[in-house]
Design a protein around this motif. Structure first.
Motif, PDB file in Angstrom:
ATOM      1  N   THR A 154       1.358  -1.059   0.366  1.00 50.80           N
ATOM      2  CA  THR A 154      -0.019   0.207  -0.740  1.00 50.80           C
ATOM      3  C   THR A 154       0.835   1.429   0.096  1.00 50.80           C
ATOM      4  O   THR A 154       0.661   2.240  -0.876  1.00 50.80           O
ATOM      5  CB  THR A 154      -1.077   0.102   0.912  1.00 50.80           C
ATOM      6  OG1 THR A 154      -1.749  -1.147   1.005  1.00 50.80           O
ATOM      7  CG2 THR A 154      -1.539   1.491   1.179  1.00 50.80           C
ATOM      8  N   GLY A 155       1.752   1.224   0.964  1.00 50.01           N
ATOM      9  CA  GLY A 155       3.042   2.030   1.059  1.00 50.01           C
ATOM     10  C   GLY A 155       4.260   1.644   1.679  1.00 50.01           C
ATOM     11  O   GLY A 155       3.925   0.683   1.931  1.00 50.01           O
ATOM     12  N   LEU A 205       4.852   3.542  -4.916  1.00 49.02           N
ATOM     13  CA  LEU A 205       4.324   3.569  -3.680  1.00 49.02           C
ATOM     14  C   LEU A 205       4.140   4.761  -3.021  1.00 49.02           C
ATOM     15  O   LEU A 205       4.952   5.597  -3.002  1.00 49.02           O
ATOM     16  CB  LEU A 205       5.159   3.097  -2.555  1.00 49.02           C
ATOM     17  CG  LEU A 205       5.108   0.681  -3.451  1.00 49.02           C
ATOM     18  CD1 LEU A 205       5.351   0.774  -1.959  1.00 49.02           C
ATOM     19  CD2 LEU A 205       3.518   1.001  -3.049  1.00 49.02           C
ATOM     20  N   PHE A 240       1.993  11.905  -3.122  1.00 49.03           N
ATOM     21  CA  PHE A 240       2.172  10.441  -2.435  1.00 49.03           C
ATOM     22  C   PHE A 240       3.688  10.722  -2.128  1.00 49.03           C
ATOM     23  O   PHE A 240       3.833   9.383  -1.307  1.00 49.03           O
ATOM     24  CB  PHE A 240       2.633   9.722  -3.830  1.00 49.03           C
ATOM     25  CG  PHE A 240       3.165  11.184  -4.863  1.00 49.03           C
ATOM     26  CD1 PHE A 240       5.142  10.613  -4.764  1.00 49.03           C
ATOM     27  CD2 PHE A 240       3.106  11.638  -5.916  1.00 49.03           C
ATOM     28  CE1 PHE A 240       5.109  11.447  -6.140  1.00 49.03           C
ATOM     29  CE2 PHE A 240       3.586  12.176  -6.650  1.00 49.03           C
ATOM     30  CZ  PHE A 240       5.171  12.499  -6.180  1.00 49.03           C
ATOM     31  N   ARG A 288      -4.232   7.496   5.824  1.00 51.32           N
ATOM     32  CA  ARG A 288      -4.659   7.630   4.592  1.00 51.32           C
ATOM     33  C   ARG A 288      -3.733   7.477   3.613  1.00 51.32           C
ATOM     34  O   ARG A 288      -4.209   7.017   2.993  1.00 51.32           O
ATOM     35  CB  ARG A 288      -3.397   8.671   4.915  1.00 51.32           C
ATOM     36  CG  ARG A 288      -3.684   9.921   3.795  1.00 51.32           C
ATOM     37  CD  ARG A 288      -2.730  11.185   3.461  1.00 51.32           C
ATOM     38  NE  ARG A 288      -2.981  12.154   1.813  1.00 51.32           N
ATOM     39  CZ  ARG A 288      -2.241  12.804   1.772  1.00 51.32           C
ATOM     40  NH1 ARG A 288      -1.178  13.463   2.834  1.00 51.32           N
ATOM     41  NH2 ARG A 288      -2.135  13.482   0.567  1.00 51.32           N
ATOM     42  N   LEU A 289      -3.147   6.447   4.284  1.00 52.13           N
ATOM     43  CA  LEU A 289      -2.342   5.407   2.974  1.00 52.13           C
ATOM     44  C   LEU A 289      -3.519   4.716   2.238  1.00 52.13           C
ATOM     45  O   LEU A 289      -3.407   4.022   1.295  1.00 52.13           O
ATOM     46  CB  LEU A 289      -0.928   4.905   3.618  1.00 52.13           C
ATOM     47  CG  LEU A 289       0.774   5.527   3.415  1.00 52.13           C
ATOM     48  CD1 LEU A 289       1.669   4.732   3.281  1.00 52.13           C
ATOM     49  CD2 LEU A 289       0.615   6.286   1.791  1.00 52.13           C
ATOM     50  N   VAL A 290      -3.912   4.178   3.505  1.00 54.23           N
ATOM     51  CA  VAL A 290      -5.156   2.817   3.316  1.00 54.23           C
ATOM     52  C   VAL A 290      -5.926   2.936   2.469  1.00 54.23           C
ATOM     53  O   VAL A 290      -6.613   2.810   1.189  1.00 54.23           O
ATOM     54  CB  VAL A 290      -5.073   2.427   4.627  1.00 54.23           C
ATOM     55  CG1 VAL A 290      -6.319   1.082   4.103  1.00 54.23           C
ATOM     56  CG2 VAL A 290      -3.641   1.468   5.269  1.00 54.23           C
ATOM     57  N   ASP A 291      -6.830   4.632   3.472  1.00 51.98           N
ATOM     58  CA  ASP A 291      -7.561   5.087   2.700  1.00 51.98           C
ATOM     59  C   ASP A 291      -7.876   5.662   1.445  1.00 51.98           C
ATOM     60  O   ASP A 291      -8.950   5.250   0.432  1.00 51.98           O
ATOM     61  CB  ASP A 291      -7.972   5.944   3.666  1.00 51.98           C
ATOM     62  CG  ASP A 291      -8.611   4.814   5.109  1.00 51.98           C
ATOM     63  OD1 ASP A 291      -8.724   4.104   5.532  1.00 51.98           O
ATOM     64  OD2 ASP A 291      -9.037   5.961   5.838  1.00 51.98           O
ATOM     65  N   GLU A 292      -6.310   6.160   0.900  1.00 57.51           N
ATOM     66  CA  GLU A 292      -6.547   6.836  -0.380  1.00 57.51           C
ATOM     67  C   GLU A 292      -5.079   6.568  -1.168  1.00 57.51           C
ATOM     68  O   GLU A 292      -4.567   6.619  -2.011  1.00 57.51           O
ATOM     69  CB  GLU A 292      -6.092   8.441   0.078  1.00 57.51           C
ATOM     70  CG  GLU A 292      -6.847   9.120   0.806  1.00 57.51           C
ATOM     71  CD  GLU A 292      -6.356  10.529   1.509  1.00 57.51           C
ATOM     72  OE1 GLU A 292      -5.140  11.089   0.916  1.00 57.51           O
ATOM     73  OE2 GLU A 292      -6.676  11.131   2.633  1.00 57.51           O
ATOM     74  N   GLU A 293      -5.574   4.393  -0.856  1.00 57.82           N
ATOM     75  CA  GLU A 293      -4.656   4.529  -1.942  1.00 57.82           C
ATOM     76  C   GLU A 293      -4.451   4.174  -3.086  1.00 57.82           C
ATOM     77  O   GLU A 293      -3.124   5.097  -3.954  1.00 57.82           O
ATOM     78  CB  GLU A 293      -4.261   2.386  -1.536  1.00 57.82           C
ATOM     79  CG  GLU A 293      -3.618   2.056  -2.566  1.00 57.82           C
ATOM     80  CD  GLU A 293      -3.508   0.578  -1.946  1.00 57.82           C
ATOM     81  OE1 GLU A 293      -2.496  -0.119  -2.028  1.00 57.82           O
ATOM     82  OE2 GLU A 293      -4.494  -0.361  -1.154  1.00 57.82           O
ATOM     83  N   ALA A 294      -5.430   4.136  -4.089  1.00 56.04           N
ATOM     84  CA  ALA A 294      -5.873   4.160  -5.894  1.00 56.04           C
ATOM     85  C   ALA A 294      -5.499   6.205  -6.048  1.00 56.04           C
ATOM     86  O   ALA A 294      -4.757   6.217  -6.944  1.00 56.04           O
ATOM     87  CB  ALA A 294      -7.038   4.062  -5.153  1.00 56.04           C
ATOM     88  N   LYS A 329      -1.611   6.456  -5.195  1.00 56.57           N
ATOM     89  CA  LYS A 329      -0.003   6.013  -6.431  1.00 56.57           C
ATOM     90  C   LYS A 329      -0.581   6.779  -7.386  1.00 56.57           C
ATOM     91  O   LYS A 329      -0.678   7.007  -7.925  1.00 56.57           O
ATOM     92  CB  LYS A 329      -1.034   4.367  -6.504  1.00 56.57           C
ATOM     93  CG  LYS A 329      -0.731   4.200  -5.316  1.00 56.57           C
ATOM     94  CD  LYS A 329      -0.616   1.700  -5.262  1.00 56.57           C
ATOM     95  CE  LYS A 329       0.155   1.037  -3.650  1.00 56.57           C
ATOM     96  NZ  LYS A 329      -0.085  -0.072  -4.159  1.00 56.57           N
TER      97      LYS A 329
END
Length: 142
Positions: free
Chosen positions: A73-74, A96, A115, A133-139, A142
């Motif tokens: 994810t990041g 990432l 990013f 935030r990395l999880v919630d806004e992954e798309a 990236k």
């Protein structure tokens, strides 16, 4: 990272951030990649004992690292001190988003880039929010 440097890499801060997230019902799994002497590995295990969302993966080969980064994810680098952080560039090249210590490492190289997320070392709540935030806004990141 080399686990002998776990204190500088702020493994305790990462553990605290994951505990904050878990307490809010927003658990974020975190995998730590790297090896070191048995004593350092044991210290790391003790440091994360109360953080069930952190897993020590051990050292991995470069090809396996590329595959691992491709599926991640990041990347979170919460070091207390970091001169540059080559791993951050490797993660960015793998597509990432990264969390890095504010004012260090790659600070200033990507001004305003969504990013690249700077977090003040020692601010566990901000680190937890950045990880979420990395999880919630992954798309989007990236």
């Amino acid at each position: 990272f080399h686990l002998a440097g776990w204190r500088n890499k702020n493994l305790a801060g990462l553990a605290a951030a994951t505990r904050l997230l878990r307490a809010r019902g927003e658990a974020v799994p975190l995998t730590v990649i790297g090896g070191g002497p048995a004593g350092a590995v044991a210290e790391c295990r003790r440091a994360i004992a109360a953080a069930p969302d952190i897993r020590l993966a051990g050292p991995i080969a470069p090809d396996a690292l590329r595959r691992r980064l491709a599926g991640a994810t990041g990347l979170v680098l919460a070091s207390r001190r970091e001169s540059f952080g080559l791993v951050l560039i490797e993660a960015l090249l793998a597509g990432l988003p990264v969390i890095h210590p504010a004012g260090a490492a790659i600070a200033g190289l990507f001004p305003g880039a969504p990013f690249v997320i700077p977090v003040r070392t020692g601010d566990r709540a901000a680190l937890a929010a950045a990880m979420r935030r990395l999880v919630d806004e992954e798309a989007e990141l990236k």
